[in-house]
Design an enzyme around this catalytic site. Sequence first.
Site: not given
Length: 378
Positions: A68, A148
Amino acid sequence: MKKFTFTLMAFVTLMVACSQETVEQAEADPIEDGEAVVAEEGNGEEEAEQQEFNEDLPNISILATGGTIAGSGSVGTNTTDYQAGDIAIEALIEAVPEMTEIANINGEQIVNIGSPDITNEHLLTLGNRINELLATDDVDGIVVTHGTDTMEETAYFLNLVVKSDKPVVLVGAMRPATAMSADGPLNLYNAVLVAGHEESVGRGTLVSFNDRIASARHVTKTDTTAVDTFVATEEGYLGRIVGGVPHYYTEITKSHTTETPFDISDLEELPQVDIIYGHQNNDPYMLDAAVENGAEGIIFAGPGNGSMSSVMQEAAMDIMEEGMPIVRTSRVGNGTVSHKDDYLTADSLNPHKARILLMLALTVTDDEEEIQEYYDSY
Ligand code: SIN
């Protein structure tokens, strides 16, 4: 010491950095290993400023893998619908010019994907590249940008295979680069700060996120969307970043990096280890499927203290008698699984980190007592 320079665009905007043109350019010109990042010339209207190597600053290599932090969406308010692994390393560096005040930055694109797509092959490539870079006097620390979702697996892998005391810091973001209040730029700046700080030396692989510094051994993702997702619930953070200064408060007591026996330099692949989830009405066919599909070890993510239904126990015993290790962990999310007769247990490692350790352990030994010692020590 190798001298590198890069051109810094003074007025580059994030939206320019996120443009499809940038991504296409990166795909057309893949970065060679070790090549310093050269920011793009843009449309010629921006004023380029040459930044010289500063021998008073640490040399930090940023190895980019996607996620991200390199993600882009179409509107600033959208923090869930976006493309992860979309923006190239040059653009990530351009977006945080303040980093050049605290480090000489070099960037490499290892891969640009969402972290659920990270494979064992990527882990070996990344681990070997980091060992190669850290073995030279030209690099003082490493930052790995990463999605993540599986960051803690890569971080724990590096915590076990990096053969250097120099800092290795993983960082990502919960909001894409195009979001309002994107967390990536400050997270990246802080990670460079941590990687270049003398007090980060010898602490194993670190995760720097949302102003906190955590050990790869203990940290886990705890929230699907919140920016304070990375927590070391039981053990706590090692430190935090306040006003641009890392402060450490806690030591890591588990062994790591130079203290482990794992050498990946000649490995072409890692052994297959599968995770099987425990629940009511558990049927042992998943265990059989793992064995039939080539598993060399199994992690059982059991309820409570790693418990197993009677039918699962019966099937697991048969498999262990054939010499395959089965490691009990817990699906609870916190706590240490206590030693149980005949089974290996993974201390406080969650199932996905226990998988990383069993893959590495099996490259060294099939002795169950030795493997249990690894779980107790690392
Ligand atoms: C990913 O893990 O690649 C996507 C999610 C994220 O980076 O937060």
